[in-house]
Design a protein around this motif. Structure first.
Motif, PDB file in Angstrom:
ATOM      1  N   THR A   1       0.796  -0.957  -0.069  1.00  0.00           N
ATOM      2  CA  THR A   1      -0.004   0.142   0.540  1.00  0.00           C
ATOM      3  C   THR A   1       0.638   1.374   0.003  1.00  0.00           C
ATOM      4  O   THR A   1       0.224   2.682  -0.396  1.00  0.00           O
ATOM      5  N   MET A   2       2.075   0.914   0.265  1.00  0.00           N
ATOM      6  CA  MET A   2       3.307   2.016   0.739  1.00  0.00           C
ATOM      7  C   MET A   2       3.396   2.772  -1.499  1.00  0.00           C
ATOM      8  O   MET A   2       3.504   3.987  -1.141  1.00  0.00           O
TER       9      MET A   2
ATOM     10  N   ALA B   1       0.136   5.429  -1.853  1.00  0.00           N
ATOM     11  CA  ALA B   1       0.184   6.274  -1.029  1.00  0.00           C
ATOM     12  C   ALA B   1       1.156   7.104  -2.033  1.00  0.00           C
ATOM     13  O   ALA B   1       0.880   8.004  -2.461  1.00  0.00           O
TER      14      ALA B   1
ATOM     15  N   PHE C   1      -5.583   9.126   0.039  1.00  0.00           N
ATOM     16  CA  PHE C   1      -5.335   7.572   1.226  1.00  0.00           C
ATOM     17  C   PHE C   1      -3.511   8.077   1.343  1.00  0.00           C
ATOM     18  O   PHE C   1      -3.232   7.746   2.521  1.00  0.00           O
ATOM     19  N   SER C   2      -3.629   8.900   0.883  1.00  0.00           N
ATOM     20  CA  SER C   2      -2.005   9.217   1.391  1.00  0.00           C
ATOM     21  C   SER C   2      -1.690   9.718   2.407  1.00  0.00           C
ATOM     22  O   SER C   2      -0.756  10.202   2.933  1.00  0.00           O
TER      23      SER C   2
ATOM     24  N   TYR D   1      -2.146   7.373   5.338  1.00  0.00           N
ATOM     25  CA  TYR D   1      -1.385   6.260   5.419  1.00  0.00           C
ATOM     26  C   TYR D   1      -0.256   6.232   6.745  1.00  0.00           C
ATOM     27  O   TYR D   1      -0.434   4.971   6.892  1.00  0.00           O
TER      28      TYR D   1
END
Length: 369
Positions: A111-112, A115, A133-134, A137
């Motif tokens: 997920t990084m 983001a 989302f960033s 995160y």
């Protein structure tokens, strides 16, 4: 020869002479343009062949990937003993993070990229929604990796290690040091004496003290400078020091970019009635960041590689895991394989960052040839 007669200025474009363009032309002009060049080319090809043949054989064809010890490796073949990596790959990647909980690291890592995508690529579709989302995160990753919330088992920081530890320290330091470095650069250029003095003192102190000294301070003394009752873990203290150290260097890089902006642009902003913050936001800072892209990325790459210094204060980064493996009598003497494996990881990571820097620099290039 064609007998067709063309009027002046209407001659067609003829193809270049054979052997002057394409692969054949490049080889002829660059490698075999003279007797000396041809001789050097042949000698170089022979040397490269024997060099590559030996390296590839040691790396792959004669290598051993499954064995229980160095002695067993040597009985199978005399190439690289990659079994020291394959048998400990879990430790190299996750450190001593509990095996049943490693799915949390995997999700955080994948997920990084989601983001970072809207931050690194401005033209990404649905970028506005991905930025939400960033923003969440960091909290999402902290809860997922650290645990202690929503029924997740809390994991002690002492179990963090390997490439996971490197990525956590490196990425967090990079993300946090950039905005701090921008404010320090602006503070050093400020006309307010107090702000300028504090910025100069901070930057010069951080740049004048070796990072390894700061890490020792972080491991033993940083808590003494905090309010009573404050007790940061060693990992948090290390991240703080890495962030401050990198921010000081980034501040100087950005300050150089600000000073490269022509004075006439400040005068134009004043003529338009812009105040200081408007001038900084719309004129000076965007140009300074664009100019400073190579220097900023160079600082980031240096910070990322410097994460290996945490081994001196007891944190087991990939080098620490490798040293622990070498201390085992079964794998003693396989330092070449371990250090090459760690070096390959850092090369891939740093090369990716340098490629992105080059892509961004070309994308923002507004010069017309």
């Amino acid at each position: 020869m064609s007998s067709e007669i063309y009027k002046p200025g209407s001659y067609p474009n003829l193809p270049p002479p054979p052997g002057t363009v394409g692969v054949y032309g490049w080889i002829k002009n660059n490698l075999f343009s003279s007797i000396s060049n041809s001789t050097l080319t042949i000698i170089s090809v022979v040397l490269i062949y024997y060099l590559i043949d030996g390296i590839i054989g040691w790396f792959f064809f004669d290598a051993v990937f499954d064995a229980n010890s160095k002695i067993e490796c040597r009985k199978i073949n005399d190439g690289a003993c990659w079994a020291v990596i394959t048998r400990r790959v879990g430790q190299f990647v996750y450190g001593f993070y509990p095996e049943v909980e490693r799915w949390r690291i995997d999700i955080s890592f994948l997920t990084m990229f989601i983001a970072f995508a809207p931050l690194l690529y401005p033209d990404l579709p649905k970028r506005k929604w991905l930025l939400w989302f960033s923003g969440i995160y960091p909290f999402f990753a902290f809860i997922l990796i650290n645990g202690g919330y929503f029924g997740l088992t809390k994991i002690e920081y002492s179990l963090f290690g390997g490439f996971m530890l490197t990525v956590i320290i490196g990425v967090t330091g990079i993300v946090c040091s950039l905005p701090i470095g921008i404010f320090l650069a602006l503070g050093r250029q400020s006309k307010l004496t107090v702000v300028r003095t504090l910025s100069v003192c901070f930057i010069e102190f951080m740049r004048g003290v070796p990072l390894i000294t700061l890490l020792f301070v972080a491991s033993s003394m940083l808590n003494y400078f905090m309010p009573p009752g404050t007790n940061f873990s060693i990992l948090v203290r290390v991240i703080i020091m890495f962030t401050f150290f990198s921010a000081a260097y980034i501040a100087e890089v950005i300050r150089g970019g600000i000073q490269a902006i022509p004075k006439g642009q400040y005068e134009a902003a004043d003529a338009l009635g812009m105040n200081y913050w408007q001038t900084t936001r719309f004129i000076t800072l965007p140009q300074a960041l664009k100019i400073s892209i190579p220097g900023i990325m160079n600082t980031f790459i240096g910070l990322y590689k410097d994460t290996t210094l945490v081994v001196v204060i007891g944190l087991l980064d990939p080098l620490g895991i490798g040293r622990a493996a070498l201390a085992d009598t079964k794998w003693n003497g396989l330092s070449t394989e371990i250090y090459l494996f760690v070096a390959l990881f850092f090369f891939v990571s740093c090369f990716a960052m340098s490629r992105y820097s080059l892509w961004l620099e070309n994308k923002l290039n507004t010069d017309h040839k």
